[in-house]
Design a protein around this motif. Structure first.
Motif, PDB file in Angstrom:
ATOM      1  N   TRP A 164       0.900  -1.179   0.133  1.00  0.00           N
ATOM      2  CA  TRP A 164       0.019  -0.136  -0.136  1.00  0.00           C
ATOM      3  C   TRP A 164       0.832   1.448   0.055  1.00  0.00           C
ATOM      4  O   TRP A 164       0.738   2.216  -0.702  1.00  0.00           O
ATOM      5  N   MET A 167       2.203   1.723  -3.255  1.00  0.00           N
ATOM      6  CA  MET A 167       1.425   2.382  -4.371  1.00  0.00           C
ATOM      7  C   MET A 167       1.194   3.865  -3.912  1.00  0.00           C
ATOM      8  O   MET A 167       1.384   4.771  -4.781  1.00  0.00           O
ATOM      9  N   MET A 168       1.078   4.117  -2.754  1.00  0.00           N
ATOM     10  CA  MET A 168       0.839   5.660  -2.494  1.00  0.00           C
ATOM     11  C   MET A 168       2.285   6.529  -3.033  1.00  0.00           C
ATOM     12  O   MET A 168       2.128   7.437  -3.532  1.00  0.00           O
ATOM     13  N   LEU A 171       2.257   6.985  -6.592  1.00  0.00           N
ATOM     14  CA  LEU A 171       1.394   7.782  -6.784  1.00  0.00           C
ATOM     15  C   LEU A 171       1.816   9.361  -6.687  1.00  0.00           C
ATOM     16  O   LEU A 171       1.612  10.376  -7.636  1.00  0.00           O
TER      17      LEU A 171
ATOM     18  N   ARG B 264      -6.838  -0.903  -6.606  1.00  0.00           N
ATOM     19  CA  ARG B 264      -5.530  -0.402  -7.327  1.00  0.00           C
ATOM     20  C   ARG B 264      -5.561   0.189  -8.753  1.00  0.00           C
ATOM     21  O   ARG B 264      -4.824   1.068  -8.930  1.00  0.00           O
ATOM     22  N   PHE B 266      -7.791   1.998  -9.973  1.00  0.00           N
ATOM     23  CA  PHE B 266      -8.388   3.423  -9.974  1.00  0.00           C
ATOM     24  C   PHE B 266      -7.597   4.216  -9.451  1.00  0.00           C
ATOM     25  O   PHE B 266      -7.995   5.431  -8.949  1.00  0.00           O
ATOM     26  N   ILE B 267      -6.467   3.956  -8.942  1.00  0.00           N
ATOM     27  CA  ILE B 267      -5.560   4.805  -7.932  1.00  0.00           C
ATOM     28  C   ILE B 267      -5.366   6.155  -8.431  1.00  0.00           C
ATOM     29  O   ILE B 267      -5.196   7.126  -7.525  1.00  0.00           O
ATOM     30  N   LEU B 268      -5.161   6.470  -9.803  1.00  0.00           N
ATOM     31  CA  LEU B 268      -4.976   7.782  -9.942  1.00  0.00           C
ATOM     32  C   LEU B 268      -6.175   8.783  -9.884  1.00  0.00           C
ATOM     33  O   LEU B 268      -6.080   9.759  -9.560  1.00  0.00           O
ATOM     34  N   ASP B 269      -7.463   8.285 -10.226  1.00  0.00           N
ATOM     35  CA  ASP B 269      -8.441   9.004 -10.190  1.00  0.00           C
ATOM     36  C   ASP B 269      -9.500   8.915  -8.963  1.00  0.00           C
ATOM     37  O   ASP B 269     -10.054   9.683  -8.621  1.00  0.00           O
ATOM     38  N   TRP B 271      -8.498   7.407  -5.888  1.00  0.00           N
ATOM     39  CA  TRP B 271      -7.602   6.864  -4.810  1.00  0.00           C
ATOM     40  C   TRP B 271      -8.242   6.306  -3.431  1.00  0.00           C
ATOM     41  O   TRP B 271      -7.624   5.409  -2.942  1.00  0.00           O
ATOM     42  N   ALA B 274      -8.959   2.418  -3.005  1.00  0.00           N
ATOM     43  CA  ALA B 274      -7.481   1.510  -2.216  1.00  0.00           C
ATOM     44  C   ALA B 274      -6.966   2.125  -0.938  1.00  0.00           C
ATOM     45  O   ALA B 274      -6.523   1.181  -0.037  1.00  0.00           O
ATOM     46  N   THR B 275      -7.211   3.541  -0.685  1.00  0.00           N
ATOM     47  CA  THR B 275      -6.521   4.133   0.385  1.00  0.00           C
ATOM     48  C   THR B 275      -7.006   3.621   1.509  1.00  0.00           C
ATOM     49  O   THR B 275      -6.532   3.419   2.677  1.00  0.00           O
TER      50      THR B 275
ATOM     51  N   GLU C 245       0.975  -2.815 -14.646  1.00  0.00           N
ATOM     52  CA  GLU C 245      -0.046  -1.893 -14.017  1.00  0.00           C
ATOM     53  C   GLU C 245      -0.512  -0.949 -15.310  1.00  0.00           C
ATOM     54  O   GLU C 245      -0.025  -0.076 -16.014  1.00  0.00           O
ATOM     55  N   ALA C 247      -2.432   1.662 -14.441  1.00  0.00           N
ATOM     56  CA  ALA C 247      -1.943   3.029 -13.800  1.00  0.00           C
ATOM     57  C   ALA C 247      -0.420   3.353 -14.468  1.00  0.00           C
ATOM     58  O   ALA C 247      -0.309   4.642 -14.624  1.00  0.00           O
ATOM     59  N   ARG C 250      -0.337   4.470 -18.038  1.00  0.00           N
ATOM     60  CA  ARG C 250      -0.870   5.558 -18.035  1.00  0.00           C
ATOM     61  C   ARG C 250      -0.001   6.794 -17.802  1.00  0.00           C
ATOM     62  O   ARG C 250       0.131   7.820 -18.486  1.00  0.00           O
ATOM     63  N   ASN C 265      -7.370   0.309 -18.621  1.00  0.00           N
ATOM     64  CA  ASN C 265      -8.494  -0.063 -18.241  1.00  0.00           C
ATOM     65  C   ASN C 265      -9.616   1.184 -18.389  1.00  0.00           C
ATOM     66  O   ASN C 265      -8.950   2.085 -18.730  1.00  0.00           O
ATOM     67  N   GLU C 267     -11.341   2.828 -16.616  1.00  0.00           N
ATOM     68  CA  GLU C 267     -11.326   4.176 -15.730  1.00  0.00           C
ATOM     69  C   GLU C 267     -10.092   5.153 -16.215  1.00  0.00           C
ATOM     70  O   GLU C 267     -10.121   6.225 -16.192  1.00  0.00           O
ATOM     71  N   ASP C 268      -8.842   4.311 -16.498  1.00  0.00           N
ATOM     72  CA  ASP C 268      -7.808   5.242 -17.147  1.00  0.00           C
ATOM     73  C   ASP C 268      -8.017   5.668 -18.194  1.00  0.00           C
ATOM     74  O   ASP C 268      -7.622   6.730 -18.767  1.00  0.00           O
TER      75      ASP C 268
END
Lengths: 352, 306, 532
Positions: A164, A167-168, A171, B264, B266-269, B271, B274-275, C245, C247, C250, C265, C267-268
């Motif tokens: 996790w 991932m953060m 991002l 995971r 959709f983490i960009l839009d 977030w 998953a958070t 991935e 993401a 992207r 996917n 959403e992206d």
């Protein structure tokens, strides 16, 4: 001298060196453990409800093709025989061929291992450079805010799911801020640009004198290595702190302080000196833990290391690859553990 | 043993001169509790875990929605939306409700592993330490073999072989956890076994079984408890890791690790999908760590980590 | 001491930032095409053995075939490639190919009929996974030397029966039809393997590109063939990088580190639509998503129950939500754009109708079943959505997620109650799907026909067997198309297959990339017409 003559006869000229027996014992113990490891992984492999023959011939194969490959893989032999063959192969360095890409597993592992090694080493270096000073300072200034921060840092490290956080991190630091490189070891243009000497891109690029590749590789490794380094730092700083606390309250130091020795000397020249060996064992164990932490990290960062390799192999039922990878990791684990045990015994007579 | 009117319960428990065995035990417990209570961080940990238990037990009544109710028209809803304070996931299910029901799974895993692994470890370790000889060597070899595996890899291998699912995941994790307890139990047994106290009991004619169960086990329990509590965080993280890889609870089960994996993409839009479960995992692990630290301070004040 | 730490920290930060501050917008070189794609399924590059998606892409760009698809005009069907013309004999069993003059392999050797014969013979003899595509014409390792031969500089293929020539030629456009350089391959032969081991990671083709390197699970690098007979490609280097991935793909695309991202996917895709400098290209692929009911189950084998299931899928809901843009409703076993494809999609979500059907079968009280699903996000979500609708009529469906191999193993042994998965065509002819969905000559357990989907679900197809056999030898295109339409109409009413969607592949790319085609439903990706 007469006594010596009388008692010295019959056994040859000189007794065996002192270290032979313990070394033999250690080697024997490693061998037995490795055997057990192989056995367990082997059993796991055979328990899997996946047909390795089908993986090779595909499902539209005729019965003849199927039988041919079945015999080729030696699956008609009793399990024990298969296991013995397997051990014999492993001892010669032959881990079989990957069911997935039909290459020798040993070759694949040699290819992916340096990536994990590079990552774990970088992580441990971060862990040491930040963790040791933090632990020492936390011990020296026990109870102050620095100590609290160290404690919080360690606590968070023990409680955070690594995947996790990874991932953060990706991002924020890559997606939003663009401060570091993205998933993968290098940017796409730099793949294969420097000749691979050690398999570790940071070192290879330095050897080649190619600073651009070095910078790019660095920007890609810094985030996953920091992630692993954080976990390593949490562990190392806690252990350093507790070792230092034990040392700092020792009587001889109280005496030394009374005699007027400076705090700096007390801390670094005496207390720290004494915990160096213990620290090395902690570092060795931390290294071992990082190998395990790398599995999830490599997946998040698309890092082509052995953790990624094993996971992919497991999910595709490529048993030879799984066994090979597990054996290698298991061996490293065992060696690191034995190394720390040894060091402890050698330098700390009380632990005998 | 009677209480006189002038004595309060508290006074009785704190008395310096216990009048019976039971009195002594209760007194020790109470004093331990007082020491523990003084540790703020540990209390925070304990309260989080109590809250978790309450939430888990009361999940069907506390959760605002059915955790399995899909609403394809309202996927990936944002935080603080009316009716869905933590948003909705990819199939339109309420994240808060899934989080609440997921706490049951977390507790289930914790409870099972906390039952299986230490007990197995205790058994193996005490027998091995007490009996010694060949039994000890063989058992310790087996322990070493399991310790030689990185925990996650071994769990992965087991689950991949046995098939995904919560029970298999619990089994796999327990299999990787018990060796450490066996080691501890054995170390304690070795220390205790040569003490005068045990020799005295032997002289009284106690057999090995009685010695192990009635005398050695109670002494090992406290260090085991500390170790188990501290390990809980790691176990939860391992279970989440397995869930993340898709090898834990099966869909549509709201296991927290699986929720992170689902979110995971959709983490960009989006977030938060998953958070949020990640934060939940973090909080519970943290609570166990704090609790374990506190317990260790109380039960084992001489340990080096202080 | 305090100042020291400050200075050190500052210095460290400065060093770190200077190292990592990359340009926020990188650019790929003008003559290099950089693609992010999941290539972890490649196991070999030998065209006689390669049977995965990513591997077939490499193959298509490296190996020429007798007949091939023009990426700029896929609708036209197969075109002459290394064969310029062909003739069918009187009895319909022999096809004679005239080879193209003046084409060379990457090694410099000329492309001759011998190479074509060798390529097809070895594909038959090696008996690897895709060999069934050729074996179905009666080619066997024993007769390969006679049935596939060279006469007078031309290649002759003799099949065991008379087949529709379009069928044979469509099969030759598959990966297995790739023509390899006989001299080079035999020079690298080991232990009589006809070059199989060497061709695993090397290429010996005549196509627009040659292989520079393949690192399993990492990257594939191709460099262009300047002497390609259709003209040197604009992209001199094509690098495909494995990025798991969506993401990550992207982000790489947004930063300009890559030109094309192929696994985004929905959403992206939504998140990247409208971003300046990026465009989305959608192509209908041949893959079908379906649910299959095991006919060994006492309740699932009832005809009314089979039909009820077809009304218990929320096609619209799924298509418009989590499958948006990447799947379209398709309820027949032939994908759209195939000869004989049907546009009839009569089923919709209808709980009442399903209840009525279940009641008439005596299953109104509901029952419990298990569905096996591969570990793939969209399949798991489809399963969960189905679980939801099924629960409304009292059917409890438990989902088991597993790895591909685990679930496929159970599917093949007829152990699952329900299977949700996808099926991709092996070659661009209707027979590829008809021959597996609607064909099951021997339904017994002993037959072990795990390659036939109908067998895996224990479905006795009845008269459809004869219809499939008849359609594959019908030479008249229109008649053949009608036969498939009739088959599909019957299939819709009687089969235990709930065919749901057809896949749309969405590729996100930098706006200046032109000419990129993923091959629609008939073939795979081509790079030689790409420009930037």
């Amino acid at each position: 001298m007469a006594v010596a003559d009388e008692t010295g006869g019959g056994r040859g000229d000189a007794p065996l060196p002192r270290w032979i027996k313990p070394t033999l014992r250690t080697i024997g113990s490693i061998a037995v453990t490795m055997l057990g490891l192989l056995f367990v992984t082997f059993i796991i492999g055979r328990v899997m409800p996946i047909d390795p023959v089908l993986s090779i011939v595909g499902e539209r194969a005729t019965k003849e093709m199927y039988n041919e490959v079945y015999l080729q893989l030696g699956l008609d032999q009793p399990l024990v025989v298969q296991f013995l063959y397997y051990i014999w192969d492993v001892m010669r360095g032959d881990f079989g061929t990957s069911l997935l890409n039909a290459r020798p597993v040993a070759e694949d592992i040699l290819r992916v291992f340096p990536a994990t090694f590079e990552l774990a080493t970088f992580g441990v270096i971060i862990g040491i450079t930040l963790g040791v000073p933090l632990g020492v300072i936390a011990a020296v200034r026990k109870g102050t805010w620095i100590d609290q921060i160290a404690r919080v840092v360690a606590l968070v490290g023990y409680s955070m799911p690594i995947f996790w956080l990874g991932m953060m991190g990706l991002l924020v630091f890559y997606g939003i801020l663009g401060w570091v490189g993205g998933p993968g070891r290098v940017g796409i243009f730099y793949v294969d640009v420097v000749p691979s000497v050690t398999g570790m891109i940071l070192i290879d690029s330095l050897l080649d004198g190619n600073m651009e590749v070095f910078k790019d590789a660095f920007s890609h490794i810094v985030l996953p290595a920091s992630l692993l380094g954080y976990y390593s730092l949490a562990y190392i700083s806690r252990m350093t702190r507790s070792f230092m606390l034990a040392q700092l309250s020792a009587e001889y130091l109280i005496t030394a302080r009374v005699k007027g020795l400076s705090e700096w000397d007390v801390v670094w020249k005496h207390a720290f000196r004494n915990i160096r060996v213990q620290l090395i064992t902690v570092i060795a164990l931390s290294y071992a833990n990082l190998l395990e932490g790398s599995v999830l990290t490599e997946i998040i960062f698309s890092w082509p290391g052995i953790g990624n390799y094993i996971t992919t192999a497991l999910l595709s039922a490529d048993m030879n690859a799984v066994l090979g990878g597990t054996v290698v990791i298991g061996l490293i684990f065992i060696l690191l553990n034995i190394f720390s045990d040894l060091l402890y015994k050698v330098f700390d007579p009380r632990a005998k | 043993m009677t209480m006189s009117d002038t004595q309060t319960l508290r006074g009785w428990l704190l008395s310096e001169t216990p009048t019976s065995r039971r009195h002594a035990r209760l007194s020790a417990l109470y004093q331990g509790w007082l020491a523990f209570r003084g540790n703020t961080m540990a209390m925070i940990g304990l309260s989080i875990l109590v809250a978790l238990t309450v939430i888990a037990l009361g999940a069907p009544w506390i959760a605002p929605h059915d955790p399995f109710a899909q609403d394809l028209g309202n996927r990936l809803g944002p935080l603080w939306a009316p009716g869905h304070p933590l948003g909705t996931d990819s199939l339109g299910r309420d994240i808060l409700s899934r989080l609440i029901h997921g706490s049951r799974i977390t507790l289930y895993i914790v409870a099972l592993v906390a039952l299986i692994a230490p007990i197995a470890g205790l058994l193996v370790g005490t027998v091995s330490g007490y009996v010694g000889g060949w039994t000890d060597m063989i058992l310790m070899r087996i322990t070493d073999i399991f310790l030689a595996f990185p925990r996650l890899v071994l769990a992965l291998a087991f689950v991949a072989a046995l098939g995904a699912g919560i029970e298999n995941a619990v089994l796999a994790i327990s299999l990787t956890a018990w060796p450490a307890y066996a080691r501890i139990a054995r170390a304690e047994t070795l220390t205790i076994r040569s003490s005068d106290y045990i020799s005295a009991i032997k002289l009284q004619g106690a057999g090995p079984v009685r010695i192990i169960t009635k005398h050695i086990w109670p002494l090992c329990i406290s260090s085991l408890i500390v170790r188990v509590t501290l390990d809980m965080a790691g176990i939860i993280l391992a279970a989440a890791g397995l869930g993340f890889l898709g090898l834990g609870a099966q869909p549509p089960s709201p296991e927290w690790g699986a929720m992170i994996s689902e979110g995971r993409r959709f983490i960009l839009d989006y977030w938060w999908v998953a958070t949020v479960p990640g934060l939940a995992i973090f909080t519970v692990s943290l609570a166990f760590n704090l609790l374990g630290d506190g317990l260790r301070d109380v039960l084992d004040p001489n340990s080096s980590e202080k | 001491m305090k100042h020291w730490t400050e200075i050190l920290t500052g210095a460290a930060l400065a060093v770190a930032v200077s190292f990592t501050a990359t340009a926020s917008m990188a650019e790929t070189p003008a003559n290099m095409l950089v693609i992010a794609y999941r290539i972890d399924d490649i196991t070999t590059l030998d065209p006689a053995e390669s049977f995965e998606f990513a591997g077939s892409e490499v193959s298509r760009n490296v190996y020429g075939k007798l007949v091939n698809f023009d990426p700029a005009d896929l609708k036209a069907g197969y075109q002459p490639d290394l064969a310029t013309a062909w003739e069918v004999s009187e009895d319909g069993r022999t096809i004679t190919f005239t080879m193209r003059e003046g084409v060379q392999f990457h090694s410099g050797n000329p492309v001759r009929a011998e190479d074509a014969a060798f390529s097809l013979q070895r594909a038959v003899i090696l008996q690897k996974t895709p060999s069934f595509i050729l074996a179905q014409f009666g080619f066997t390792p024993e007769n390969a030397a006679e049935t596939i031969r060279v006469e007078g500089g031309k290649l002759l293929l003799t099949t065991d029966k008379r087949y529709a020539s379009s069928f044979v030629l469509n099969c030759l456009t598959a990966v297995i039809g790739g023509i390899v350089d006989k001299e080079l391959v035999m020079a690298n032969e080991v232990d009589g393997d006809m070059g199989n081991a060497w061709l695993r990671s090397n290429t010996a083709g005549s196509g627009a590109y040659k292989l520079v390197s393949w690192k399993p699970n990492e990257s594939v690098t191709l460099s262009s063939n300047p002497d390609f007979y259709l003209g040197a490609p604009a992209m001199e280097r094509v690098i495909t990088r494995h990025v798991t991935e969506s993401a990550s793909q992207r982000l790489l695309l947004e930063r300009g580190d890559i030109d094309i991202a192929r696994n985004l996917n929905p959403e992206d895709i939504a998140g990247i639509t409208g971003v300046a400098g990026i465009k989305i290209q959608s192509e209908l692929k041949g893959r079908l998503m379906y649910a299959a009911l095991n006919q060994k189950h006492p309740i699932l084998s009832k005809p009314e129950v089979r039909q009820a299931f077809k009304y218990l899928v929320d096609y619209e809901g799924m298509q418009n939500s989590f499958l948006n843009g990447q799947y379209t409703i398709q309820q027949n076993f032939l994908p759209q754009t195939y000869l004989g494809a049907s546009e009839e999609n009569p089923f919709t979500l209808d709980i009442e109708k399903a209840k009525a059907l279940l009641a008439s079968a005596g299953a109104a009280d509901g029952f419990e079943i298990e569905v096996g699903v591969r570990e793939a996000q969209e399949r798991i979500e489809i399963a969960q959505a189905m679980q939801n609708t099924l629960s409304q009529v009292g059917i409890k469906m438990n989902i088991t997620v597993g790895t591909a191999k685990q679930i496929l193993a159970r599917y093949r042994s007829r152990e699952l109650d329900v299977y949700i998965g996808a099926w991709g065509p092996d070659y661009p002819d209707p027979q590829t799907n008809a021959g597996t969905f609607a064909y099951n000559p021997d339904n017994s357990d002993a037959a072990g026909a795990t390659g036939l989907l109908a067998w895996r679900n224990a479905w006795d197809v009845g008269d459809l067997n004869a219809k499939v056999d008849a359609a594959v030898i019908e030479n008249d295109r229109d008649t053949r198309a009608q036969m498939y339409l009739d088959m599909q109409a019957e299939f819709r009413e009687t089969s235990p297959f709930v065919i749901m969607f057809q896949q749309i592949e969405q590729s996100a790319m930098r706006a200046k990339v032109e000419g990129f085609s993923t091959g629609a439903a008939v073939t795979s990706t081509s790079y030689w017409k790409v420009t930037k």
